[in-house]
Design a protein around this motif. Sequence first.
Motif, PDB file in Angstrom:
ATOM      1  N   ARG A  45      19.419  51.618 -49.019  1.00 27.49           N
ATOM      2  CA  ARG A  45      18.256  52.344 -48.513  1.00 27.49           C
ATOM      3  C   ARG A  45      18.273  53.791 -49.018  1.00 27.49           C
ATOM      4  O   ARG A  45      17.257  54.323 -49.457  1.00 27.49           O
ATOM      5  CB  ARG A  45      18.254  52.319 -46.983  1.00 27.49           C
ATOM      6  CG  ARG A  45      17.059  53.031 -46.334  1.00 27.49           C
ATOM      7  CD  ARG A  45      17.224  53.056 -44.823  1.00 27.49           C
ATOM      8  NE  ARG A  45      17.257  51.720 -44.266  1.00 27.49           N
ATOM      9  CZ  ARG A  45      16.165  51.043 -43.907  1.00 27.49           C
ATOM     10  NH1 ARG A  45      14.973  51.613 -44.031  1.00 27.49           N
ATOM     11  NH2 ARG A  45      16.274  49.833 -43.402  1.00 27.49           N
ATOM     12  N   ARG A  46      19.437  54.414 -48.976  1.00 29.28           N
ATOM     13  CA  ARG A  46      19.571  55.801 -49.411  1.00 29.28           C
ATOM     14  C   ARG A  46      19.276  55.947 -50.909  1.00 29.28           C
ATOM     15  O   ARG A  46      18.548  56.855 -51.327  1.00 29.28           O
ATOM     16  CB  ARG A  46      20.981  56.306 -49.095  1.00 29.28           C
ATOM     17  CG  ARG A  46      21.193  57.773 -49.442  1.00 29.28           C
ATOM     18  CD  ARG A  46      22.462  58.325 -48.807  1.00 29.28           C
ATOM     19  NE  ARG A  46      23.642  57.543 -49.183  1.00 29.28           N
ATOM     20  CZ  ARG A  46      24.320  56.797 -48.339  1.00 29.28           C
ATOM     21  NH1 ARG A  46      23.956  56.700 -47.070  1.00 29.28           N
ATOM     22  NH2 ARG A  46      25.392  56.119 -48.744  1.00 29.28           N
ATOM     23  N   GLN A  49      15.506  55.392 -51.725  1.00 31.17           N
ATOM     24  CA  GLN A  49      14.724  56.564 -51.353  1.00 31.17           C
ATOM     25  C   GLN A  49      14.943  57.717 -52.340  1.00 31.17           C
ATOM     26  O   GLN A  49      14.004  58.448 -52.666  1.00 31.17           O
ATOM     27  CB  GLN A  49      15.095  56.997 -49.934  1.00 31.17           C
ATOM     28  CG  GLN A  49      14.602  56.023 -48.869  1.00 31.17           C
ATOM     29  CD  GLN A  49      15.121  56.327 -47.479  1.00 31.17           C
ATOM     30  OE1 GLN A  49      16.176  56.964 -47.322  1.00 31.17           O
ATOM     31  NE2 GLN A  49      14.407  55.882 -46.454  1.00 31.17           N
ATOM     32  N   ARG A  50      16.169  57.868 -52.839  1.00 29.50           N
ATOM     33  CA  ARG A  50      16.445  58.922 -53.822  1.00 29.50           C
ATOM     34  C   ARG A  50      15.694  58.670 -55.128  1.00 29.50           C
ATOM     35  O   ARG A  50      15.128  59.593 -55.721  1.00 29.50           O
ATOM     36  CB  ARG A  50      17.947  58.992 -54.097  1.00 29.50           C
ATOM     37  CG  ARG A  50      18.755  59.691 -53.008  1.00 29.50           C
ATOM     38  CD  ARG A  50      20.229  59.655 -53.322  1.00 29.50           C
ATOM     39  NE  ARG A  50      20.518  60.276 -54.626  1.00 29.50           N
ATOM     40  CZ  ARG A  50      21.704  60.211 -55.219  1.00 29.50           C
ATOM     41  NH1 ARG A  50      22.701  59.531 -54.647  1.00 29.50           N
ATOM     42  NH2 ARG A  50      21.896  60.805 -56.376  1.00 29.50           N
ATOM     43  N   ALA A  52      12.972  56.731 -55.494  1.00 29.31           N
ATOM     44  CA  ALA A  52      11.529  56.785 -55.240  1.00 29.31           C
ATOM     45  C   ALA A  52      11.017  58.211 -55.124  1.00 29.31           C
ATOM     46  O   ALA A  52       9.853  58.493 -55.449  1.00 29.31           O
ATOM     47  CB  ALA A  52      11.208  56.001 -53.966  1.00 29.31           C
ATOM     48  N   ALA A  53      11.868  59.134 -54.683  1.00 29.62           N
ATOM     49  CA  ALA A  53      11.446  60.529 -54.523  1.00 29.62           C
ATOM     50  C   ALA A  53      11.151  61.194 -55.859  1.00 29.62           C
ATOM     51  O   ALA A  53      10.462  62.211 -55.917  1.00 29.62           O
ATOM     52  CB  ALA A  53      12.529  61.309 -53.780  1.00 29.62           C
ATOM     53  N   LEU A  78      10.364  49.524 -47.343  1.00 27.71           N
ATOM     54  CA  LEU A  78      10.280  50.945 -47.707  1.00 27.71           C
ATOM     55  C   LEU A  78       9.018  51.247 -48.499  1.00 27.71           C
ATOM     56  O   LEU A  78       8.821  52.381 -48.957  1.00 27.71           O
ATOM     57  CB  LEU A  78      11.522  51.346 -48.518  1.00 27.71           C
ATOM     58  CG  LEU A  78      12.853  51.277 -47.744  1.00 27.71           C
ATOM     59  CD1 LEU A  78      14.027  51.533 -48.683  1.00 27.71           C
ATOM     60  CD2 LEU A  78      12.865  52.275 -46.597  1.00 27.71           C
ATOM     61  N   HIS A  80       7.811  49.600 -51.393  1.00 26.90           N
ATOM     62  CA  HIS A  80       7.876  49.465 -52.849  1.00 26.90           C
ATOM     63  C   HIS A  80       7.760  48.001 -53.259  1.00 26.90           C
ATOM     64  O   HIS A  80       8.098  47.098 -52.499  1.00 26.90           O
ATOM     65  CB  HIS A  80       9.182  50.048 -53.388  1.00 26.90           C
ATOM     66  CG  HIS A  80       9.435  51.448 -52.942  1.00 26.90           C
ATOM     67  ND1 HIS A  80       8.638  52.512 -53.327  1.00 26.90           N
ATOM     68  CD2 HIS A  80      10.385  51.964 -52.120  1.00 26.90           C
ATOM     69  CE1 HIS A  80       9.090  53.618 -52.766  1.00 26.90           C
ATOM     70  NE2 HIS A  80      10.147  53.314 -52.034  1.00 26.90           N
TER      71      HIS A  80
END
Length: 219
Positions: A45-46, A49-50, A52-53, A78, A80
């Motif tokens: 998950r982390r 998100q990194r 995707a940012a 999330l 995506h």
Amino acid sequence: MANYGEAFVGIDVAKLKNAIAVAESGREGEVRFWGEVDASDTSMRRIIQRIAAKFDRVHFCYEAGPTGYGLHRLIQSLGHECVVVAPSLIPRKPGDRVKINRRDALALARLLRAGELTAVWVPDEGYEAMRDLVRARASAVETLRVHRQQISAFMLKHSRIYPRKKGWTMRYLCWLQEQQFDHPAHQIALQEMVEAVRVSKERVERLEKVIKEFVPNWS
């Protein structure tokens, strides 16, 4: 990696660590190995998100396999897109038969960007649960078949031929129980095999009962 419009992420999944590669959009877009990360939901998950940012839109993919569809559901939760790929339909070079996590992740990212991957159908959690239950029943049926075959081979070895045509009826089981051997070891061996058949048959019946109970509320 600077902010960019679109990216394609290939994930080579494994039990403990997942290898991740990112391909930026466009024919000349950079393809970079991100690294290997812990395969737990928290770590993935982390990392998702990194990545995707750094992009406006991200597409993910990984090969279908024993790790299941949990990662697919996590990525979709999330927000995506994620494709689970059919391994047998992935284009591979002749020299790429040996599995290398880094190379496989990079290849998935490139192929996803090129649109050359074939997706498999991903079941929802309810369907997957029923499929696992049906597979458990199939496994139990196979175990029962093996145990029965062991008894048949054992009896044939000792020239004990059942006088009727149809086997594995109550009458056949009674016939097995009536068999007497001179050596106690043979008697114990037969008793253990008969008990294994009984346990396996009960397991099949339990699973079939549960499947019948679930079927009316499942489609």
